[in-house]
Motif scaffolding. Sequence first.
Motif, PDB file in Angstrom:
ATOM      1  N   VAL A   1      46.237  43.265  57.127  1.00 40.88           N
ATOM      2  CA  VAL A   1      47.049  44.498  57.085  1.00 40.88           C
ATOM      3  C   VAL A   1      46.437  45.563  57.987  1.00 40.88           C
ATOM      4  CG1 VAL A   1      47.796  46.403  55.604  1.00 40.88           C
ATOM      5  CG2 VAL A   1      47.990  44.046  54.799  1.00 40.88           C
ATOM      6  N   LEU A   2      45.133  45.764  57.881  1.00 41.00           N
ATOM      7  CA  LEU A   2      44.467  46.780  58.695  1.00 41.00           C
ATOM      8  C   LEU A   2      44.602  46.483  60.186  1.00 41.00           C
ATOM      9  CD1 LEU A   2      42.629  49.278  58.857  1.00 41.00           C
ATOM     10  CD2 LEU A   2      40.673  47.733  58.688  1.00 41.00           C
ATOM     11  N   LEU A   3      44.363  45.225  60.579  1.00 39.16           N
ATOM     12  CA  LEU A   3      44.453  44.866  61.987  1.00 39.16           C
ATOM     13  C   LEU A   3      45.882  44.960  62.506  1.00 39.16           C
ATOM     14  CD1 LEU A   3      41.985  41.836  62.228  1.00 39.16           C
ATOM     15  CD2 LEU A   3      41.573  44.239  62.780  1.00 39.16           C
ATOM     16  N   ALA A   4      46.852  44.651  61.648  1.00 40.33           N
ATOM     17  CA  ALA A   4      48.248  44.769  62.058  1.00 40.33           C
ATOM     18  C   ALA A   4      48.588  46.217  62.394  1.00 40.33           C
ATOM     19  CB  ALA A   4      49.168  44.245  60.953  1.00 40.33           C
ATOM     20  N   VAL A   5      48.106  47.152  61.585  1.00 40.52           N
ATOM     21  CA  VAL A   5      48.366  48.566  61.855  1.00 40.52           C
ATOM     22  C   VAL A   5      47.634  49.010  63.121  1.00 40.52           C
ATOM     23  CG1 VAL A   5      48.112  50.909  60.959  1.00 40.52           C
ATOM     24  CG2 VAL A   5      48.800  49.069  59.432  1.00 40.52           C
TER      25      VAL A   5
END
Length: 284
Positions: free
Chosen positions: A146-150
């Motif tokens: 999730v963090l890397l996607a953002v």
Amino acid sequence: MTVIDPETQAGWVPEADDADDEEEMPLSLRLSIADTLTLGNATCGFMAVYFTTTGILIPHLTGDQETGMARHSAATAVILMLCAAVFDLFDGLVARKLRSSPMGAELDNLSDLISFGLAPAYFVLVYGMVADDAHQRVAAVGAIVVLLAVVLRLARFSCVTPPNGMFQGMPSPFGALTVVSIVLLELPFVATLLAILGTAWLMVSRVEYPKPRGRLAGAVLVWIVLSIGLLAAWAFDAPSGQLLLQTGCALQLVMGAVIPLFATARRVNNFRDNRREARAAQLP
């Protein structure tokens, strides 16, 4: 007779220019009203992490697993993410109506990373630690995704000019709220993880999402206020509060799934129309 060293004189002029630049620099870096709203976005994201830690994680680690306290803290954390989305909605509107400082775009990206990247990813991480059927390490992988996607989405948004009136990929505020809605639904762990990974993929995809402007911005604001009401009812254990919260979270997931379908159907229809026009143009 006074002798002037040419090197000394030449070196003095840039110093005067540097002094002028130092006087002018603060003028170009003054915070505008839009920038202040953006900083409110970052503050809400940080406080969401704070309430997730102090109200959910620490009581779990110390053995003080009071259900009401965890529920209040979870609701507060999500409400703060919703407030961050409100700040993010209005800072763009204010920037278009008034003005934004030269660092407005950078402030917006950094604030979005905190509120819609770090805060929901941390929420998923803590969920993996406190839920009975969750697997901590697997949940940590989901949080990292999730963090890397953002991060990737925000970086791409800074480099690529999207089509007019559209976003490419699920907007990070919408993605963050979808992620926390999945967690609050309390589905089985595997279903929760798959839904979170699907949301992360939508954020980095090229599926088109409309920008919240005009009536759509008003509808988004109404939806956020309604969501805050549902979370408050759940936090204070109101009658049918759990059912209302699950209904709101389910609607969030439905919107996240339906909007890409509409976007895909729209793209297919445009492709068919273009082919028909091309064939009509080839006819004698």
